[in-house]
Scaffold this motif. Structure first.
Motif, PDB file in Angstrom:
ATOM      1  N   VAL A   1      30.304  40.714  40.508  1.00  0.00           N
ATOM      2  CA  VAL A   1      31.249  39.630  40.760  1.00  0.00           C
ATOM      3  C   VAL A   1      32.648  40.207  40.985  1.00  0.00           C
ATOM      4  O   VAL A   1      33.365  39.790  41.901  1.00  0.00           O
ATOM      5  N   GLY A   2      33.037  41.184  40.177  1.00  0.00           N
ATOM      6  CA  GLY A   2      34.341  41.818  40.357  1.00  0.00           C
ATOM      7  C   GLY A   2      34.468  42.527  41.691  1.00  0.00           C
ATOM      8  O   GLY A   2      35.513  42.449  42.356  1.00  0.00           O
ATOM      9  N   VAL A   3      33.425  43.216  42.122  1.00  0.00           N
ATOM     10  CA  VAL A   3      33.435  43.897  43.415  1.00  0.00           C
ATOM     11  C   VAL A   3      33.534  42.864  44.542  1.00  0.00           C
ATOM     12  O   VAL A   3      34.295  43.050  45.506  1.00  0.00           O
ATOM     13  N   THR A   4      32.802  41.773  44.423  1.00  0.00           N
ATOM     14  CA  THR A   4      32.847  40.718  45.428  1.00  0.00           C
ATOM     15  C   THR A   4      34.253  40.120  45.507  1.00  0.00           C
ATOM     16  O   THR A   4      34.797  39.914  46.592  1.00  0.00           O
ATOM     17  N   GLU A   5      34.858  39.872  44.354  1.00  0.00           N
ATOM     18  CA  GLU A   5      36.223  39.351  44.327  1.00  0.00           C
ATOM     19  C   GLU A   5      37.192  40.358  44.966  1.00  0.00           C
ATOM     20  O   GLU A   5      38.083  39.968  45.742  1.00  0.00           O
ATOM     21  N   ASP A   6      37.025  41.639  44.683  1.00  0.00           N
ATOM     22  CA  ASP A   6      37.881  42.667  45.284  1.00  0.00           C
ATOM     23  C   ASP A   6      37.714  42.718  46.803  1.00  0.00           C
ATOM     24  O   ASP A   6      38.684  42.945  47.533  1.00  0.00           O
ATOM     25  N   PHE A   7      36.485  42.518  47.293  1.00  0.00           N
ATOM     26  CA  PHE A   7      36.257  42.469  48.737  1.00  0.00           C
ATOM     27  C   PHE A   7      37.080  41.356  49.374  1.00  0.00           C
ATOM     28  O   PHE A   7      37.748  41.565  50.386  1.00  0.00           O
ATOM     29  N   PHE A   8      37.035  40.170  48.781  1.00  0.00           N
ATOM     30  CA  PHE A   8      37.796  39.049  49.337  1.00  0.00           C
ATOM     31  C   PHE A   8      39.299  39.351  49.330  1.00  0.00           C
ATOM     32  O   PHE A   8      40.005  39.023  50.286  1.00  0.00           O
ATOM     33  N   THR A   9      39.783  39.987  48.278  1.00  0.00           N
ATOM     34  CA  THR A   9      41.193  40.381  48.236  1.00  0.00           C
ATOM     35  C   THR A   9      41.487  41.371  49.356  1.00  0.00           C
ATOM     36  O   THR A   9      42.501  41.254  50.060  1.00  0.00           O
ATOM     37  N   ASP A  10      40.589  42.329  49.551  1.00  0.00           N
ATOM     38  CA  ASP A  10      40.766  43.359  50.561  1.00  0.00           C
ATOM     39  C   ASP A  10      40.844  42.778  51.973  1.00  0.00           C
ATOM     40  O   ASP A  10      41.561  43.307  52.817  1.00  0.00           O
ATOM     41  N   ILE A  11      40.125  41.688  52.236  1.00  0.00           N
ATOM     42  CA  ILE A  11      40.149  41.087  53.581  1.00  0.00           C
ATOM     43  C   ILE A  11      41.250  40.039  53.726  1.00  0.00           C
ATOM     44  O   ILE A  11      41.335  39.360  54.743  1.00  0.00           O
ATOM     45  N   GLY A  12      42.078  39.881  52.694  1.00  0.00           N
ATOM     46  CA  GLY A  12      43.205  38.959  52.779  1.00  0.00           C
ATOM     47  C   GLY A  12      42.902  37.536  52.365  1.00  0.00           C
ATOM     48  O   GLY A  12      43.660  36.620  52.694  1.00  0.00           O
ATOM     49  N   ALA A  13      41.813  37.347  51.633  1.00  0.00           N
ATOM     50  CA  ALA A  13      41.447  36.013  51.154  1.00  0.00           C
ATOM     51  C   ALA A  13      41.180  36.063  49.652  1.00  0.00           C
ATOM     52  O   ALA A  13      40.063  35.826  49.193  1.00  0.00           O
ATOM     53  N   PRO A  14      42.213  36.390  48.858  1.00  0.00           N
ATOM     54  CA  PRO A  14      41.986  36.514  47.410  1.00  0.00           C
ATOM     55  C   PRO A  14      41.493  35.211  46.796  1.00  0.00           C
ATOM     56  O   PRO A  14      41.902  34.121  47.217  1.00  0.00           O
ATOM     57  N   TRP A  15      40.609  35.345  45.826  1.00  0.00           N
ATOM     58  CA  TRP A  15      40.046  34.154  45.189  1.00  0.00           C
ATOM     59  C   TRP A  15      41.117  33.281  44.556  1.00  0.00           C
ATOM     60  O   TRP A  15      40.975  32.068  44.519  1.00  0.00           O
TER      61      TRP A  15
ATOM     62  N   THR B   1      43.978  32.557  45.735  1.00  0.00           N
ATOM     63  CA  THR B   1      44.459  31.689  46.812  1.00  0.00           C
ATOM     64  C   THR B   1      43.387  30.685  47.209  1.00  0.00           C
ATOM     65  O   THR B   1      43.673  29.491  47.366  1.00  0.00           O
ATOM     66  N   LEU B   2      42.148  31.158  47.388  1.00  0.00           N
ATOM     67  CA  LEU B   2      41.064  30.248  47.768  1.00  0.00           C
ATOM     68  C   LEU B   2      40.910  29.124  46.751  1.00  0.00           C
ATOM     69  O   LEU B   2      40.820  27.942  47.109  1.00  0.00           O
ATOM     70  N   ILE B   3      40.892  29.483  45.495  1.00  0.00           N
ATOM     71  CA  ILE B   3      40.620  28.509  44.438  1.00  0.00           C
ATOM     72  C   ILE B   3      41.818  27.598  44.174  1.00  0.00           C
ATOM     73  O   ILE B   3      41.693  26.369  44.189  1.00  0.00           O
ATOM     74  N   HIS B   4      42.991  28.180  43.943  1.00  0.00           N
ATOM     75  CA  HIS B   4      44.135  27.384  43.486  1.00  0.00           C
ATOM     76  C   HIS B   4      44.904  26.701  44.610  1.00  0.00           C
ATOM     77  O   HIS B   4      45.430  25.611  44.403  1.00  0.00           O
ATOM     78  N   GLU B   5      44.970  27.328  45.789  1.00  0.00           N
ATOM     79  CA  GLU B   5      45.743  26.741  46.878  1.00  0.00           C
ATOM     80  C   GLU B   5      44.867  26.020  47.898  1.00  0.00           C
ATOM     81  O   GLU B   5      45.188  24.907  48.299  1.00  0.00           O
ATOM     82  N   ARG B   6      43.772  26.660  48.297  1.00  0.00           N
ATOM     83  CA  ARG B   6      42.934  26.081  49.342  1.00  0.00           C
ATOM     84  C   ARG B   6      41.804  25.226  48.783  1.00  0.00           C
ATOM     85  O   ARG B   6      41.123  24.547  49.532  1.00  0.00           O
ATOM     86  N   ARG B   7      41.600  25.310  47.471  1.00  0.00           N
ATOM     87  CA  ARG B   7      40.582  24.517  46.768  1.00  0.00           C
ATOM     88  C   ARG B   7      39.179  24.771  47.319  1.00  0.00           C
ATOM     89  O   ARG B   7      38.375  23.865  47.513  1.00  0.00           O
ATOM     90  N   ILE B   8      38.897  26.067  47.540  1.00  0.00           N
ATOM     91  CA  ILE B   8      37.592  26.510  48.027  1.00  0.00           C
ATOM     92  C   ILE B   8      36.938  27.356  46.951  1.00  0.00           C
ATOM     93  O   ILE B   8      37.531  28.310  46.460  1.00  0.00           O
ATOM     94  N   GLY B   9      35.717  26.997  46.581  1.00  0.00           N
ATOM     95  CA  GLY B   9      34.926  27.796  45.660  1.00  0.00           C
ATOM     96  C   GLY B   9      33.978  28.686  46.441  1.00  0.00           C
ATOM     97  O   GLY B   9      33.663  28.414  47.600  1.00  0.00           O
ATOM     98  N   VAL B  10      33.512  29.757  45.804  1.00  0.00           N
ATOM     99  CA  VAL B  10      32.565  30.679  46.447  1.00  0.00           C
ATOM    100  C   VAL B  10      31.442  31.028  45.467  1.00  0.00           C
ATOM    101  O   VAL B  10      31.238  32.191  45.133  1.00  0.00           O
ATOM    102  N   PRO B  11      30.703  30.022  45.016  1.00  0.00           N
ATOM    103  CA  PRO B  11      29.645  30.319  44.044  1.00  0.00           C
ATOM    104  C   PRO B  11      28.494  31.113  44.662  1.00  0.00           C
ATOM    105  O   PRO B  11      28.191  30.972  45.842  1.00  0.00           O
ATOM    106  N   THR B  12      27.880  31.938  43.835  1.00  0.00           N
ATOM    107  CA  THR B  12      26.657  32.627  44.224  1.00  0.00           C
ATOM    108  C   THR B  12      25.512  31.639  44.053  1.00  0.00           C
ATOM    109  O   THR B  12      25.343  31.040  42.996  1.00  0.00           O
ATOM    110  N   VAL B  13      24.725  31.460  45.111  1.00  0.00           N
ATOM    111  CA  VAL B  13      23.587  30.546  45.041  1.00  0.00           C
ATOM    112  C   VAL B  13      22.253  31.289  45.035  1.00  0.00           C
ATOM    113  O   VAL B  13      21.224  30.695  44.720  1.00  0.00           O
ATOM    114  N   ARG B  14      22.302  32.575  45.401  1.00  0.00           N
ATOM    115  CA  ARG B  14      21.086  33.382  45.334  1.00  0.00           C
ATOM    116  C   ARG B  14      21.493  34.817  45.059  1.00  0.00           C
ATOM    117  O   ARG B  14      22.447  35.333  45.643  1.00  0.00           O
TER     118      ARG B  14
END
Length: 142
Positions: free
Chosen positions: A29-43, A45-58
Motif C-alpha cells: 500500500v505504501g509503495v502504491t501511494e508513493d507511485f501516485f505521488t511520483d506521477i503527480g497525483a498524491p493520495w 490531494t485525491l482524497i482531501h481535495e478531489r474526493r477520489i478514493g482508490v481502494p484495492t478491489v482485488r
C-alpha cells in the motif's frame, strides 16, 4: 515502471525474524501511494481535495521465499491495465535479485461522496497511460 526499496524492520517480522505476510501488504500500500505521488497525483490531494478514493478491489499474492529482518526489499510496480475506473498493477518484490513475492492488484477510482466507481479523471488517465506497459498475453482492465 516504478522502483523503490524498503527495509524489512523488526516490526515487520514474526518472533523468528521472518517477514510477517500482513506487513508485506502494508508495504505494498505504501509503495502504491508513493507511485501516485511520483506521477503527480498524491493520495492526499485525491482524497482531501478531489474526493477520489482508490481502494484495492482485488489482490493476488504469490510468495516465493521468505525474507528476514534486516533484508532490503526491492519493489517494482508496473501499470499493466487501465479501465474506465480500474487500474491494474503488477508488483515484483526481491531481495538481492531473488524474487520474494509477486502480486497483481486492481484499484478502482471511487467517489468519496457515494463510494461508487467513477471514471479516472482525464489528467490522471493521461499520466497513467504514459506508464502503461503493454503485455500481449494480458487483456485490458475493465
Amino acid at each position: 515502471m516504478f522502483e523503490t526499496s524498503r527495509p524489512l524492520r523488526f516490526s515487520n517480522c514474526d518472533p523468528a525474524g521472518i517477514a510477517y505476510f500482513p506487513s508485506y501488504i502494508d508495504m505494498l500500500v505504501g509503495v502504491t501511494e508513493d507511485f501516485f505521488t511520483d506521477i503527480g497525483a498524491p493520495w492526499t490531494t485525491l482524497i482531501h481535495e478531489r474526493r477520489i478514493g482508490v481502494p484495492t478491489v482485488r489482490l493476488d499474492v504469490t510468495f516465493a521465499k521468505p525474507a528476514f529482518h534486516g533484508d532490503r526489499l526491492d519493489f517494482t510496480l508496473r501499470v499493466v491495465g487501465i479501465g474506465r475506473s480500474s487500474l491494474d498493477f503488477a508488483h515484483h518484490v526481491a531481495v538481492g535479485g531473488d524474487t520474494v513475492w509477486t502480486a497483481s492488484q486492481r484499484l478502482v477510482a471511487t467517489s468519496l461522496k457515494n463510494h461508487r466507481p467513477i471514471a479516472w479523471p482525464d489528467d490522471i488517465r493521461t499520466t497513467l497511460s504514459h506508464h502503461l506497459e503493454v503485455n500481449d498475453a494480458q487483456g485490458p482492465a475493465t
